[in-house]
Design an enzyme around this catalytic site. Structure first.
Site, PDB file in Angstrom:
ATOM      1  N   GLN A 103       0.819  -1.220   0.000  1.00 55.41           N
ATOM      2  CA  GLN A 103       0.000   0.000   0.000  1.00 55.41           C
ATOM      3  C   GLN A 103       0.848   1.263   0.000  1.00 55.41           C
ATOM      4  O   GLN A 103       0.510   2.261  -0.630  1.00 55.41           O
ATOM      5  CB  GLN A 103      -0.950   0.016   1.211  1.00 55.41           C
ATOM      6  CG  GLN A 103      -2.102  -0.956   1.097  1.00 55.41           C
ATOM      7  CD  GLN A 103      -3.011  -0.670  -0.088  1.00 55.41           C
ATOM      8  OE1 GLN A 103      -3.244   0.474  -0.460  1.00 55.41           O
ATOM      9  NE2 GLN A 103      -3.532  -1.721  -0.690  1.00 55.41           N
ATOM     10  N   ALA A 156      14.465  -3.380   3.558  1.00 56.06           N
ATOM     11  CA  ALA A 156      14.036  -3.682   2.179  1.00 56.06           C
ATOM     12  C   ALA A 156      13.208  -2.537   1.608  1.00 56.06           C
ATOM     13  O   ALA A 156      13.339  -2.174   0.431  1.00 56.06           O
ATOM     14  CB  ALA A 156      13.218  -4.980   2.184  1.00 56.06           C
ATOM     15  N   HIS A 215      -6.685   0.186   7.242  1.00 58.07           N
ATOM     16  CA  HIS A 215      -7.364  -0.996   7.760  1.00 58.07           C
ATOM     17  C   HIS A 215      -7.782  -0.655   9.192  1.00 58.07           C
ATOM     18  O   HIS A 215      -7.014  -0.007   9.920  1.00 58.07           O
ATOM     19  CB  HIS A 215      -6.375  -2.173   7.752  1.00 58.07           C
ATOM     20  CG  HIS A 215      -6.987  -3.536   7.867  1.00 58.07           C
ATOM     21  ND1 HIS A 215      -8.342  -3.773   7.778  1.00 58.07           N
ATOM     22  CD2 HIS A 215      -6.416  -4.745   8.059  1.00 58.07           C
ATOM     23  CE1 HIS A 215      -8.560  -5.073   7.889  1.00 58.07           C
ATOM     24  NE2 HIS A 215      -7.414  -5.690   8.071  1.00 58.07           N
ATOM     25  N   ASP A 265     -13.318  -6.970   5.686  1.00 59.94           N
ATOM     26  CA  ASP A 265     -12.035  -7.194   5.026  1.00 59.94           C
ATOM     27  C   ASP A 265     -11.430  -8.549   5.417  1.00 59.94           C
ATOM     28  O   ASP A 265     -11.046  -9.349   4.561  1.00 59.94           O
ATOM     29  CB  ASP A 265     -11.078  -6.056   5.405  1.00 59.94           C
ATOM     30  CG  ASP A 265      -9.836  -6.064   4.555  1.00 59.94           C
ATOM     31  OD1 ASP A 265      -9.896  -5.551   3.424  1.00 59.94           O
ATOM     32  OD2 ASP A 265      -8.799  -6.596   5.002  1.00 59.94           O
TER      33      ASP A 265
HETATM   34  N1  LIG Z   1      -1.753  -5.253   0.845  1.00 57.91           N
HETATM   35  C1  LIG Z   1      -3.029  -5.036   0.590  1.00 57.91           C
HETATM   36  O1  LIG Z   1      -3.573  -5.560  -0.379  1.00 57.91           O
HETATM   37  C2  LIG Z   1      -3.851  -4.108   1.457  1.00 57.91           C
HETATM   38  C3  LIG Z   1      -5.081  -3.668   0.982  1.00 57.91           C
HETATM   39  C4  LIG Z   1      -5.805  -2.754   1.733  1.00 57.91           C
HETATM   40  C5  LIG Z   1      -5.315  -2.354   2.955  1.00 57.91           C
HETATM   41  N2  LIG Z   1      -4.135  -2.829   3.435  1.00 57.91           N
HETATM   42  C6  LIG Z   1      -3.625  -2.346   4.729  1.00 57.91           C
HETATM   43  O2  LIG Z   1      -2.578  -1.429   4.477  1.00 57.91           O
HETATM   44  C7  LIG Z   1      -1.623  -1.487   5.554  1.00 57.91           C
HETATM   45  C8  LIG Z   1      -0.252  -1.785   4.976  1.00 57.91           C
HETATM   46  O3  LIG Z   1      -0.303  -3.068   4.404  1.00 57.91           O
HETATM   47  P1  LIG Z   1       0.753  -3.572   3.350  1.00 57.91           P
HETATM   48  O4  LIG Z   1       0.226  -4.834   2.786  1.00 57.91           O
HETATM   49  O5  LIG Z   1       1.137  -2.461   2.446  1.00 57.91           O
HETATM   50  O6  LIG Z   1       1.960  -3.895   4.323  1.00 57.91           O
HETATM   51  P2  LIG Z   1       3.263  -4.678   3.966  1.00 57.91           P
HETATM   52  O7  LIG Z   1       3.429  -4.811   2.493  1.00 57.91           O
HETATM   53  O8  LIG Z   1       3.289  -5.887   4.785  1.00 57.91           O
HETATM   54  O9  LIG Z   1       4.304  -3.557   4.450  1.00 57.91           O
HETATM   55  C9  LIG Z   1       5.130  -3.768   5.419  1.00 57.91           C
HETATM   56  C10 LIG Z   1       5.844  -2.476   5.743  1.00 57.91           C
HETATM   57  O10 LIG Z   1       5.955  -2.481   7.157  1.00 57.91           O
HETATM   58  C11 LIG Z   1       7.340  -2.313   7.450  1.00 57.91           C
HETATM   59  N3  LIG Z   1       7.651  -3.015   8.702  1.00 57.91           N
HETATM   60  C12 LIG Z   1       7.394  -4.323   9.002  1.00 57.91           C
HETATM   61  N4  LIG Z   1       7.800  -4.572  10.258  1.00 57.91           N
HETATM   62  C13 LIG Z   1       8.297  -3.405  10.752  1.00 57.91           C
HETATM   63  C14 LIG Z   1       8.830  -3.001  11.982  1.00 57.91           C
HETATM   64  N5  LIG Z   1       8.933  -3.857  12.993  1.00 57.91           N
HETATM   65  N6  LIG Z   1       9.252  -1.733  12.124  1.00 57.91           N
HETATM   66  C15 LIG Z   1       9.149  -0.835  11.104  1.00 57.91           C
HETATM   67  N7  LIG Z   1       8.634  -1.158   9.909  1.00 57.91           N
HETATM   68  C16 LIG Z   1       8.207  -2.420   9.749  1.00 57.91           C
HETATM   69  C17 LIG Z   1       8.116  -2.889   6.292  1.00 57.91           C
HETATM   70  O11 LIG Z   1       9.389  -2.308   6.256  1.00 57.91           O
HETATM   71  P3  LIG Z   1      10.707  -3.177   6.004  1.00 57.91           P
HETATM   72  O12 LIG Z   1      10.815  -3.373   4.531  1.00 57.91           O
HETATM   73  O13 LIG Z   1      11.767  -2.302   6.572  1.00 57.91           O
HETATM   74  O14 LIG Z   1      10.531  -4.480   6.720  1.00 57.91           O
HETATM   75  C18 LIG Z   1       7.212  -2.428   5.121  1.00 57.91           C
HETATM   76  O15 LIG Z   1       7.533  -1.114   4.757  1.00 57.91           O
HETATM   77  C19 LIG Z   1      -2.126  -2.559   6.507  1.00 57.91           C
HETATM   78  O16 LIG Z   1      -2.896  -1.955   7.504  1.00 57.91           O
HETATM   79  C20 LIG Z   1      -3.012  -3.421   5.613  1.00 57.91           C
HETATM   80  O17 LIG Z   1      -3.996  -4.144   6.317  1.00 57.91           O
HETATM   81  C21 LIG Z   1      -3.381  -3.680   2.697  1.00 57.91           C
END
Ligand SMILES: NC(=O)c1ccc[n+]([C@@H]2O[C@H](COP(=O)([O-])OP(=O)(O)OC[C@H]3O[C@@H](n4cnc5c(N)ncnc54)[C@H](OP(=O)(O)O)[C@@H]3O)[C@@H](O)[C@H]2O)c1
Length: 405
Positions: free
Chosen positions: A98, A122, A181, A265
């Site tokens: 996202q 990353a 979310h 969701d």
């Molecule tokens: N993906 C979807 O399809 C989708 C759709 C709608 C809504 N959402 C919502 O959008 C939000 C983001 O989701 P996403 O899927 O984009 O997340 P994601 O791809 O899992 O992103 C993870 C991010 O969190 C960081 N991170 C993980 N552990 C960390 C820590 N301990 N400290 C600091 N940074 C950390 C990672 O950084 P590093 O690279 O440094 O680990 C990365 O930038 C969530 O609330 C999700 O429910 C997601």
């Protein structure tokens, strides 16, 4: 006759239908109002169509009998967005799926957006590859939050909980907190994400992956998103959420609550969107294979025809159209079997919804995704899927598509 009365009359005409369908902009409403002055229109008795009423940029649309107020991108032209956010710095924390989609769309829309991620992780590297510049619009998480007026928490849900004790004190009065979310605040007993009482807390949840948020934007289209307000201290929280939804690349936006967003969701992705559909593919494929059908036949009758021929028809024109486009033999059988599948599956869906509501699914997700080796564990499970015969067959079938030759 007022423009609104004229629009009501126009609803009952086939001519108006095409105009209303494309009524994504104020220009379309102007066209409606002008066309409404023609007497022939009022005399038409064509089938009723979905009502549409313009009220200061809101539209009330009849979704199969239930009226809902929705917002569209056309309500927020670029100049209006730029003016609305002219004094803001949007600090987008996390650059996963996202973060990537919403961040690049905001940047392309000309909004002042900065990224905050772990240095040298990353995401930091990915952000640099996408043109974010350290010290200019790419910072560590703390610095970005300090600089931001609107803090968009797009860390993974597990990370939101893990980092909360550190992040919370940085969310000072006057800032706005944004989520995609409802997970963290709704399940605060489990996540410990208790938002500060003196800031607006809002949500925009795109209904698709961040990759789609980006690709639709680039195609000039928009993802559907829901929006919600958790806390409104300024009286402007709802408007801000709507404006942000458009700014990140939404096409049409519907209102929800944090609770309903998180429930629908978690339920949807475990059901028809991902888990349920995979289970159904596997069950059908396995039975075909156990009954002596070749891999080609089993895969084509289960996945390839679905994704390449039939599901796109559902997406474009609806389920009735898809039935109508198939042979009478297929139509008769599908119409007979659909209720049986529904009856068999409904108890499973109810069990799933109960587990979402009671927090079991949240607990499972938090526990699993907080493990230091969660990525490796996921990879192991995905590798097992990759190695299933059905998906190995799929790889070969995709290669045989003429466009891939
Ligand atoms: N993906 C979807 O399809 C989708 C759709 C709608 C809504 N959402 C919502 O959008 C939000 C983001 O989701 P996403 O899927 O984009 O997340 P994601 O791809 O899992 O992103 C993870 C991010 O969190 C960081 N991170 C993980 N552990 C960390 C820590 N301990 N400290 C600091 N940074 C950390 C990672 O950084 P590093 O690279 O440094 O680990 C990365 O930038 C969530 O609330 C999700 O429910 C997601």
């Amino acid at each position: 006759m007022s423009a609104r009365q004229s629009i009501r009359i126009l609803r009952s005409t086939a001519a108006a239908r095409s105009v209303i369908r494309s009524a994504a902009s104020k220009r379309a409403f102007t066209a409606l109002a002008v066309a409404a002055t023609r007497p022939a229109v009022a005399a038409s008795t064509a089938a009723p169509i979905r009502p549409i009423v313009q009220q200061r940029g809101l539209k009330s649309i009849n979704f199969g009998g239930t009226e809902e107020v929705v917002h569209e991108r056309g309500d927020w032209p670029r100049e209006k967005l730029l003016d609305y956010f002219k004094n803001d710095t949007l600090a987008l924390i996390g650059y996963g799926s996202q973060g990537y989609g919403q961040g690049l769309n905001l940047r392309d829309n000309g909004i002042n957006v900065i990224i905050g991620v772990r240095k040298d992780g990353a995401s930091w590297k990915a952000a640099i590859e996408d043109g974010w510049v350290p010290g200019k619009n790419l910072f560590d998480v703390d610095t970005a939050i300090q600089k931001g007026t609107i803090v968009m928490n797009l860390l993974s849900d597990a990370a939101q909980s893990e980092t909360w004790p550190h992040i919370k004190p940085l969310l000072t009065k006057g800032k706005t907190l944004y989520f995609s979310h409802g997970f963290s605040p709704v399940f605060k007993d489990l996540t410990k994400v208790e938002t500060p009482k003196d800031i607006d807390v809002i949500l925009v949840a795109p209904k698709g992956s961040g990759r789609t948020v980006r690709s639709l934007f680039k195609e000039g289209r928009g993802i559907n998103s829901s929006y919600a307000v958790w806390q409104d201290v300024t009286g402007k929280a709802e408007e801000k959420a709507i404006a942000l939804a458009v700014a990140v690349g939404s096409g049409y936006i519907y209102k929800t609550t944090f609770e309903k967003e998180v429930r629908s969701d978690l339920y949807g992705e475990r059901g028809c969107l991902m888990g349920g559909i995979h289970g159904m593919f596997l069950a059908q494929y396995e039975v075909l294979r156990e009954r002596g059908h070749s891999p080609s036949e089993a895969f084509n009758e289960t996945v390839e025809e679905a994704t390449q021929s039939l599901y796109p028809l559902i997406g474009k024109y609806g389920m009735d159209y898809m039935y109508d486009a198939c042979s009478t033999t297929a139509r008769r059988g599908a119409l007979d079997w659909s209720p049986k599948f529904k009856d068999a599956l409904k108890p499973v869906f109810n069990e799933l919804y109960d587990r979402v509501v009671d927090g079991s699914e949240t607990k499972r997700s938090l526990e699993f995704n907080s493990q230091p080796d969660y990525r490796d564990k996921f990879e192991k499970e995905l590798q097992e899927i990759r190695e299933l015969e059905i998906w190995r067959v799929g790889k070969e079938v995709r290669k045989l598509r003429p466009e891939n030759n």
